[in-house]
Design a protein around this motif. Structure first.
Motif, mmCIF file in Angstrom:
data_model
loop_
_atom_site.group_PDB
_atom_site.id
_atom_site.type_symbol
_atom_site.label_atom_id
_atom_site.label_comp_id
_atom_site.label_asym_id
_atom_site.label_seq_id
_atom_site.Cartn_x
_atom_site.Cartn_y
_atom_site.Cartn_z
ATOM 1 N N GLN A 1 0.542 6.082 4.412
ATOM 2 C CA GLN A 1 -0.609 6.529 4.717
ATOM 3 C C GLN A 1 -0.471 8.074 5.415
ATOM 4 O O GLN A 1 0.722 8.427 5.682
ATOM 5 C CB GLN A 1 -1.379 5.945 6.213
ATOM 6 C CG GLN A 1 -1.600 4.302 5.868
ATOM 7 C CD GLN A 1 -2.635 4.167 4.598
ATOM 8 O OE1 GLN A 1 -3.821 4.894 4.585
ATOM 9 N NE2 GLN A 1 -2.462 3.645 3.654
ATOM 10 N N GLY A 2 -1.605 8.812 5.323
ATOM 11 C CA GLY A 2 -1.325 10.396 5.799
ATOM 12 C C GLY A 2 -1.996 11.243 5.101
ATOM 13 O O GLY A 2 -2.610 10.861 4.012
ATOM 14 N N GLU A 3 -1.777 12.429 5.261
ATOM 15 C CA GLU A 3 -2.253 13.419 4.518
ATOM 16 C C GLU A 3 -1.560 13.832 3.353
ATOM 17 O O GLU A 3 -0.447 13.966 3.287
ATOM 18 C CB GLU A 3 -2.396 14.868 5.417
ATOM 19 C CG GLU A 3 -3.305 16.028 4.677
ATOM 20 C CD GLU A 3 -3.268 17.379 5.596
ATOM 21 O OE1 GLU A 3 -3.766 18.341 5.346
ATOM 22 O OE2 GLU A 3 -2.827 17.217 6.721
ATOM 23 N N SER A 4 -2.274 13.885 2.236
ATOM 24 C CA SER A 4 -1.784 13.981 0.864
ATOM 25 C C SER A 4 -1.343 15.439 0.663
ATOM 26 O O SER A 4 -1.937 16.568 1.232
ATOM 27 C CB SER A 4 -2.783 13.574 -0.152
ATOM 28 O OG SER A 4 -2.004 13.997 -1.655
ATOM 29 N N ASN B 1 3.222 11.259 7.042
ATOM 30 C CA ASN B 1 2.363 10.649 8.026
ATOM 31 C C ASN B 1 2.153 11.192 9.656
ATOM 32 O O ASN B 1 2.304 12.658 9.457
ATOM 33 C CB ASN B 1 3.528 9.552 8.316
ATOM 34 C CG ASN B 1 4.769 9.833 8.816
ATOM 35 O OD1 ASN B 1 4.928 11.083 9.388
ATOM 36 N ND2 ASN B 1 5.574 9.035 8.970
ATOM 37 N N LYS C 1 0.888 -1.247 -0.143
ATOM 38 C CA LYS C 1 0.086 -0.113 -0.039
ATOM 39 C C LYS C 1 0.793 1.230 -0.005
ATOM 40 O O LYS C 1 1.795 1.260 0.310
ATOM 41 C CB LYS C 1 -0.843 0.216 1.360
ATOM 42 C CG LYS C 1 -2.009 -1.199 1.068
ATOM 43 C CD LYS C 1 -2.726 -0.841 2.460
ATOM 44 C CE LYS C 1 -3.850 -1.989 2.643
ATOM 45 N NZ LYS C 1 -4.904 -1.857 3.815
ATOM 46 N N SER D 1 2.842 12.456 0.361
ATOM 47 C CA SER D 1 1.838 12.630 1.952
ATOM 48 C C SER D 1 2.708 12.843 3.061
ATOM 49 O O SER D 1 4.241 12.707 2.887
ATOM 50 C CB SER D 1 1.248 11.418 1.954
ATOM 51 O OG SER D 1 1.986 10.044 2.114
ATOM 52 N N SER E 1 5.422 8.050 -2.263
ATOM 53 C CA SER E 1 5.030 6.615 -2.696
ATOM 54 C C SER E 1 4.916 6.470 -4.130
ATOM 55 O O SER E 1 4.254 7.150 -4.792
ATOM 56 C CB SER E 1 3.800 6.489 -2.207
ATOM 57 O OG SER E 1 3.462 6.530 -0.796
#
Length: 418
Positions: free
Chosen positions: A69-72, A98, A66, A96, A106
């Motif tokens: 994760q986090g705010e883009s 985290n 994946k 992004s 990514s």
């Protein structure tokens, strides 16, 4: 003085802030760091390098199933995709942050996602926030420096203000201690020198006036004796009148010097009783004097001198203004004696001269009435030395209003029963 210190400190602080702000702006322009858009090309190079590495040596790259994760970061993601598209290697990369606020990149590959940390360029507008914080810090430092220098620059003026406030009833500056910073010591020496020269000048003037008034008495006495041998009664009367006027001038001059010397002892006295007694005495001398109100008031002054001052003011009103009406009002802090008359008043352009020695509104008319022209001058000197003031103004319709203001004192407490 506080306003001057604040204005000076503000001026110094503003100058410092402006200078530092201009220098900061110039340095930012000359040494400005790369913005986010300029960092996209190296980031695109990094994406292509990692993609190639994952294809040719997948064991050297960590693959995840994946994206991070986090705010883009929408802007960076868009710019990076756009740059890769322009290079002919489109990829749906994602930039992004985290939970620890670390910037992560990514990159989609065949096996999954390559996730790697990238250089933190900071959010948009970060440079301006840093500049604002920098200028705020500079402003605080500038204010401290400005207050320090403003205080040093204003100290001589503060010394001068305090010296003026401490001027006694003798109108002389007190001796100042020569200590403190250089500028304060210089100001103190200058004020001490000024006070010393003023004292010498005032003493010299008083000695001169007193000597002149005293020396005039001997020739006046000789003239009076010689006039007795004048055979013509009208001539003798005119000579005696002029000689009497010379005598009054000499006596008034000596009296003025005595009052200016300020050596009369002061004491607490009932001003209402003094005014009441004086009004009765002047009525007995055929002056038209009316005491309309006399509130109880205690002041600190020399009784003889203060009585002389009010005598001059009341006689002035009763003589030149036909009659004198007196009212004494009292407040917790001061006593006001109002003396008004029905005379013609004083021309408005001459009001400011009433306390000058030998001042007369109509010199020719004053000779018929008599007087040396020093009554108001002496009264003004006495009241000032008692801590009060005199104001003179024309009435609304006619006449003159003389207002004497004196500070009141608390009555001495009576001893209780043994």
């Amino acid at each position: 003085m506080m306003t001057l210190r604040a204005k000076l400190a503000t001026l110094i602080a503003v100058v410092i802030i402006l200078v530092v702000g201009v220098i900061t702006a110039v340095l930012l322009y000359v040494l400005r760091p790369p913005d986010e858009r300029q960092a996209i090309d190296p980031m695109a190079d990094q994406v292509q390098l990692l993609e190639r590495l994952a294809r040719e040596a997948p064991t050297f790259v960590s693959i995840q199933q994946k994206p991070a994760q986090g705010e883009s970061e929408a802007d960076l993601t868009f710019w990076l995709r756009d740059t890769l598209q322009a290079r002919g290697a489109p990829r749906d990369v994602v930039v992004s942050r985290n939970a620890n606020d670390l910037p992560l990149l990514s990159i989609p590959v065949d096996q999954g996602w390559i996730v790697t940390q990238i250089t933190d360029l900071g959010p948009a507008g970060g440079v301006f926030k840093i500049i604002a914080m920098w200028l705020a810090l500079i402003a605080l430092g500038a204010i401290a420096i400005a207050l320090f220098f403003a205080n040093r620059m204003v100290k001589p003026l503060v010394l001068l203000e305090r010296a003026i406030e401490s001027v006694g009833t003798d109108a002389l500056l007190p001796e100042l201690a020569v200590k403190g910073p250089v500028e304060v010591r210089v100001a103190a020496r200058a004020l001490n020198s000024l006070s010393s020269r003023l004292k010498v000048a005032m003493e010299s003037r008083m000695r001169l006036v007193a000597a002149a008034g005293h020396d005039l008495r001997t020739p006046i006495t000789r003239m009076r004796l010689r006039v007795e041998f004048v055979e013509n009664d009208d001539d003798r009367t005119m000579w005696l009148k002029d000689i009497d006027e010379l005598g009054r001038i000499a006596d008034s001059a000596i009296l003025l010097v005595r009052e200016e010397s300020g050596k009369s002892p002061a004491e607490a006295l009932r001003l209402d009783m003094l005014i009441t007694e004086l009004a009765s005495e002047l009525r007995a001398l055929s002056y038209d004097v009316t005491l309309t109100h006399a509130a109880a008031a205690i002041v600190h002054a020399n009784p003889t001198s203060l009585k002389r001052a009010f005598r001059n003011l009341i006689i002035n009103a009763a003589t030149y203004g036909k009659r004198a009406r007196i009212a004494l009002e009292a407040t917790p802090s001061e006593a006001l004696v109002l003396i008004d008359d029905d005379g013609p008043g004083i021309p408005q352009d001459m009001i400011g001269q009433v306390f000058e020695p030998f001042f007369r509104v109509h010199p020719s008319r004053a000779k018929d009435i008599g007087g040396a022209g020093l009554g108001l001058t002496i009264a003004h000197e006495i009241v000032q030395r008692s801590g009060g003031s005199i104001t003179i103004e024309n009435g609304l319709l006619s006449g003159l209003l003389q207002v004497v203001t004196l500070p009141t004192v608390d009555p001495a407490p009576h001893p209780g029963p043994a």
